[in-house]
Design a protein around this motif. Structure first.
Motif, PDB file in Angstrom:
ATOM      1  N   GLU A   1       0.836  -1.196   0.000  1.00  0.00           N
ATOM      2  CA  GLU A   1       0.000   0.000   0.000  1.00  0.00           C
ATOM      3  C   GLU A   1       0.872   1.247   0.000  1.00  0.00           C
ATOM      4  N   GLN A   2       0.440   2.250  -0.758  1.00  0.00           N
ATOM      5  CA  GLN A   2       1.112   3.563  -0.728  1.00  0.00           C
ATOM      6  C   GLN A   2       0.060   4.648  -0.838  1.00  0.00           C
ATOM      7  N   HIS A   3       0.337   5.780  -0.169  1.00  0.00           N
ATOM      8  CA  HIS A   3      -0.596   6.913  -0.191  1.00  0.00           C
ATOM      9  C   HIS A   3       0.125   8.171  -0.637  1.00  0.00           C
ATOM     10  N   MET A   4       1.024   7.996  -1.599  1.00  0.00           N
ATOM     11  CA  MET A   4       1.774   9.143  -2.119  1.00  0.00           C
ATOM     12  C   MET A   4       1.184   9.636  -3.437  1.00  0.00           C
ATOM     13  N   GLY A   5       0.088   9.016  -3.877  1.00  0.00           N
ATOM     14  CA  GLY A   5      -0.502   9.407  -5.150  1.00  0.00           C
ATOM     15  C   GLY A   5       0.288   8.900  -6.345  1.00  0.00           C
ATOM     16  N   HIS A   6       1.152   7.917  -6.108  1.00  0.00           N
ATOM     17  CA  HIS A   6       1.948   7.357  -7.203  1.00  0.00           C
ATOM     18  C   HIS A   6       1.066   6.523  -8.128  1.00  0.00           C
ATOM     19  N   ARG A   7       1.383   6.561  -9.427  1.00  0.00           N
ATOM     20  CA  ARG A   7       0.566   5.840 -10.392  1.00  0.00           C
ATOM     21  C   ARG A   7       1.265   4.608 -10.949  1.00  0.00           C
ATOM     22  N   ALA A   8       2.486   4.359 -10.512  1.00  0.00           N
ATOM     23  CA  ALA A   8       3.194   3.142 -10.916  1.00  0.00           C
ATOM     24  C   ALA A   8       3.552   2.340  -9.675  1.00  0.00           C
ATOM     25  N   MET A   9       3.331   1.028  -9.760  1.00  0.00           N
ATOM     26  CA  MET A   9       3.679   0.142  -8.646  1.00  0.00           C
ATOM     27  C   MET A   9       4.353  -1.102  -9.202  1.00  0.00           C
TER      28      MET A   9
END
Lengths: 113, 115
Positions: free
Chosen positions: B24-32
């Protein structure tokens, strides 16, 4: 394919400088990165360099880039015991519509008192 | 919040089990990303999701099945694994993998042991 090569191991005394070397493969890489990995942890970005630069300094860290030889180095000044870790260089390669990272083989840095 | 979280921290499973790794990430990143890392080796890319769509599958065996339910979550479903699949599984995220500058933020990893 070719590997991004690094020397396996480096041992230095506390307070000395450390130099970690990397030979990468893709001359079209736009950015090159240095990551640090402590035992049992993920990777942490230390610094990066844009391919049109030949040097970048960031506090104790100095990155040198020789594009002609595809050689990258990371110098850590005044090395501390907390710098003991594995260091990975990484090149950014454009593929499949995006920029993926290919990591070097890793250099284990051991700092002795 | 500049953190990527992964659960569980450790996982032991048998070859017939089904389990899932979560990221999970909440940095607004669009690539995982999912990476596999064996001891003393560099991370090896497995999958890339960009804007919740699978962009890269690095010829990963079908016993690994990724899923991106939304832009903040990434799962890796595991089924019928082999002992050689034991490794540290790292999740990472970045702003947009089409950017030339593609700083990736890594989670702490899940240490997987397959018995």
């Amino acid at each position: 394919g070719e590997d991004v090569e690094q020397s396996l191991f480096l041992s230095v005394r506390e307070g000395d400088s450390s130099v970690i070397n990397c030979t990468y493969t893709d001359s079209s890489s736009t950015y090159l990165y240095w990551y640090k990995q402590e035992p049992g942890a993920g990777l942490q970005l230390l610094t990066y360099i844009f391919s049109n630069m030949d040097m970048k300094q960031d506090q104790r860290l100095t990155v040198l880039l020789n594009k002609k030889d595809k050689h990258l180095s990371l110098r850590i000044a005044d090395t501390q015991t907390g710098d003991s870790a594995i260091y990975f260089c990484a090149e950014s390669i454009l593929t499949g519509g995006g920029n993926k990272l290919t990591f070097g083989t890793g250099t284990q840095l051991k700092v002795e008192l | 919040d500049t953190e990527v979280t992964q659960t569980p921290k450790h996982l032991v499973m048998g070859m017939t089990n089904k389990k899932s790794l979560k990221c999970e990430q909440h940095m607004g990143h669009r690539a995982m990303y999912w990476y596999k890392q064996k001891a003393k080796k560099p991370p090896e890319l497995m999958f890339v999701y960009s804007y919740e769509k699978l962009s890269i599958n690095e010829s990963v065996p079908s016993r690994f099945s990724p899923e991106c339910p939304n832009s903040s979550l990434l799962n890796l479903h595991l089924h019928a694994l082999q002992p050689e699949d034991s490794a540290l599984y790292l999740c990472a995220s970045s702003q947009d993998w089409t950017n030339a500058y593609n700083e990736q933020f890594f989670g702490p990893g899940t240490r997987l042991t397959v018995l």
